[in-house]
Design an enzyme around this catalytic site. Structure first.
Site, short mmCIF file in Angstrom:
data_model
loop_
_atom_site.label_atom_id
_atom_site.label_comp_id
_atom_site.label_asym_id
_atom_site.label_seq_id
_atom_site.Cartn_x
_atom_site.Cartn_y
_atom_site.Cartn_z
CG ASP A 1 -1.92 -0.88 1.11
OD1 ASP A 1 -2.04 -1.69 0.03
OD2 ASP A 1 -2.65 -1.24 2.10
CE LYS B 1 -3.68 8.66 -2.29
NZ LYS B 1 -4.13 10.13 -2.44
CG MET C 1 -9.27 5.42 7.37
SD MET C 1 -9.88 3.61 6.82
CE MET C 1 -10.07 2.63 8.13
#
Ligand code: SAH
Length: 252
Positions: free
Chosen positions: A35, A57, A172
C-alpha cells in the site's frame, strides 16, 4: 507448492519504526504487494530483485480492488514464491489484514503475521498525546470514521460512545468529521471536549490541529486537514504542547 505470505505492518511511517522482523522478511521477499501508507522512506528501500505490486492509497481507496489484491497474493504464493503483503501501521488494525488471512487460509497458504506499530497509538504519541493516563483516561476506543454516523445500520454505537469515558481514537475520519462530532454532541458528549487531529504523523510535514468537539470541524477546514490523519477525542489532548512533536516533525 503453496508458498508463504507474510502479512507485514510497516509501522506509522519512517524506517526507525519498522520492526527488525519486518525488515528481514521484506529483504528476503520475492513478491511485495504494498500500500502507499507505509510512505516513501520505507517504500524506497524495497529490494530491487522483488516483483513489486502497487495496491494503491490509504485504507479503503485502493487502485486495485480488494478481490484483485487477494487474487494476486494467492496466485504468487501458489507459484511457491515468498510473498510480503505490506501495510501501514499494524496489518490487523483497520487494514483488511484479517480478511486477507482468511482468504490465504482457504487456499492452504502459510501465513506469518508480522505486527507493526499502529498509527492509532503512535501518531498521538509522537505529538505528545498519551492515549491513556492515570488522571485522564483508563479506557481507549479505536474506531473507523469511514462510516457516516447518519447511516441507518451503523456498525458503531454512537450513543454508547458519546457516554463512554476515556479516549476515542478515530482512523479514516477526516471526511466525516462534521457528522462524527455532530453525532457525539447530539448523543450527549460535552461540546467543549478537547480534540486533536494529527496529519501525516512521523513525516517531516506532520501537522497538528487542536480544538473542541464544537469547533474542530471549522478549525480543520481552515487548516486544510487532509488524510491520512488521526483524530483524538478526550481529556488527554490537554497534554499536547505546541512543538511537542519533537524531532520527528523536523525529519531528524
Ligand atoms: N493499519 C493501519 C491503519 C490503516 S487505516 C495502522 O495500524 O496504523 C488508514 C488510516 O490510518 C488513515 O486514514 C489514518 O487515519 C491512519 N494513519 C496511518 N498512518 C498514519 C500517519 N502516519 N499519520 C496519520 N494517520 C495515519
Amino acid at each position: 507448492m503453496s508458498g508463504v505470505v507474510y502479512l507485514v505492518g510497516s509501522g506509522p511511517g519512517g524506517l526507525g519504526l519498522l520492526t527488525y522482523r519486518a525488515r528481514e522478511v521484506i529483504d528476503a521477499a520475492e513478491v511485495i504487494l504494498y500500500d502507499q501508507l507505509p510512505g516513501e522512506e520505507i517504500l524506497s528501500t524495497l529490494p530491487a530483485s522483488a516483483e513489486k505490486i502497487d495496491c494503491g492509497k490509504y485504507g479503503g481507496a485502493h487502485t486495485l480492488s480488494q478481490e484483485e489484491i487477494e487474487r494476486l497474493m494467492v496466485d504468487r504464493a501458489k507459484q511457491g514464491r515468498r510473498v510480503v503483503r505490506l501495510k501501514g501501521g499494524d496489518p490487523f488494525v483497520f487494514g483488511r489484514g484479517g480478511e486477507e488471512m482468511e482468504v490465504l487460509r482457504e487456499h492452504n497458504i502459510t501465513v506469518e503475521v508480522v505486527p507493526g506499530i499502529t498509527s492509532a497509538i503512535a501518531v498521538p504519541g509522537c505529538a505528545g498525546i498519551p492515549v491513556t493516563h492515570r488522571s485522564f483516561a483508563s479506557q481507549v476506543t479505536f474506531l473507523t470514521g469511514h462510516e457516516d454516523p447518519k447511516k441507518e445500520e451503523s456498525a458503531i454505537d454512537w450513543g454508547w460512545l458519546a457516554q463512554s469515558p476515556g479516549t476515542i481514537v478515530i482512523l479514516m475520519g477526516v471526511k466525516n468529521l462534521g457528522q462524527i462530532t455532530a453525532s457525539l454532541i447530539a448523543h450527549g458528549m460535552k461540546s467543549d471536549k478537547p480534540v486533536a487531529i494529527i496529519e501525516r504523523g512521523f513525516r517531516p510535514d506532520q501537522q497538528v490541529t487542536i480544538g473542541t468537539l464544537a469547533d474542530i470541524t471549522t478549525g480543520a477546514q481552515a487548516a486544510g486537514v487532509k488524510p491520512p490523519a488521526i483524530i483524538v477525542i478526550g481529556e488527554v489532548v490537554s497534554l499536547y504542547r505546541d512543538g511537542s512533536e519533537g524531532a520527528w516533525s523536523r525529519g531528524q
